[in-house]
Design a protein around this motif. Structure first.
Motif, PDB file in Angstrom:
ATOM      1  N   UNK A   1      39.941  39.138  71.670  1.00 43.48           N
ATOM      2  CA  UNK A   1      38.884  39.715  72.494  1.00 43.48           C
ATOM      3  C   UNK A   1      39.201  39.438  73.959  1.00 43.48           C
ATOM      4  N   UNK A   2      39.074  40.462  74.772  1.00 38.85           N
ATOM      5  CA  UNK A   2      39.265  40.358  76.214  1.00 38.85           C
ATOM      6  C   UNK A   2      37.895  40.255  76.861  1.00 38.85           C
ATOM      7  N   UNK A   3      37.780  39.436  77.905  1.00 38.46           N
ATOM      8  CA  UNK A   3      36.486  39.253  78.567  1.00 38.46           C
ATOM      9  C   UNK A   3      36.645  39.255  80.078  1.00 38.46           C
ATOM     10  N   UNK A   4      35.536  39.464  80.758  1.00 39.66           N
ATOM     11  CA  UNK A   4      35.499  39.237  82.194  1.00 39.66           C
ATOM     12  C   UNK A   4      35.802  37.772  82.437  1.00 39.66           C
ATOM     13  N   UNK A   5      36.567  37.468  83.436  1.00 36.57           N
ATOM     14  CA  UNK A   5      36.959  36.080  83.693  1.00 36.57           C
ATOM     15  C   UNK A   5      35.769  35.165  83.913  1.00 36.57           C
TER      16      UNK A   5
END
Length: 84
Positions: free
Chosen positions: A73-77
């Motif tokens: 899963x990729x997320x906002x930093x």
């Protein structure tokens, strides 16, 4: 918006892809690469390049882990938190 086409000429395709991805992350917070691929339908190479650029700019991260979330899963930093 008659001046919109003229304004759109100043942004590169790569920058436009990054902007679209960032709008998705701002809306969703976290999303998988598979979901992004399905949403935009870009070639894997274009998607990987745009994602890599956003990670290098530290705008998103792929280091997020959270109970109940699938791997990858990729997320906002700014949203990341690691649980053990």
């Amino acid at each position: 918006y008659p001046d919109l086409p003229e304004q759109a000429r100043v942004i590169s395709e790569a920058a436009a892809r990054e902007k679209l991805l960032m709008q998705s992350f701002l809306s969703l917070g976290a999303v998988s690469l598979k979901e992004l691929q399905k949403l935009f339908g870009w070639s894997p190479e274009l998607m990987q390049r745009a994602i890599r650029n956003l990670i290098e700019k530290r705008m998103i991260t792929d280091e997020f882990t959270f109970t109940g979330m699938p791997a990858g899963v990729l997320t906002l930093s700014g949203l990341t938190r690691t649980e053990t």
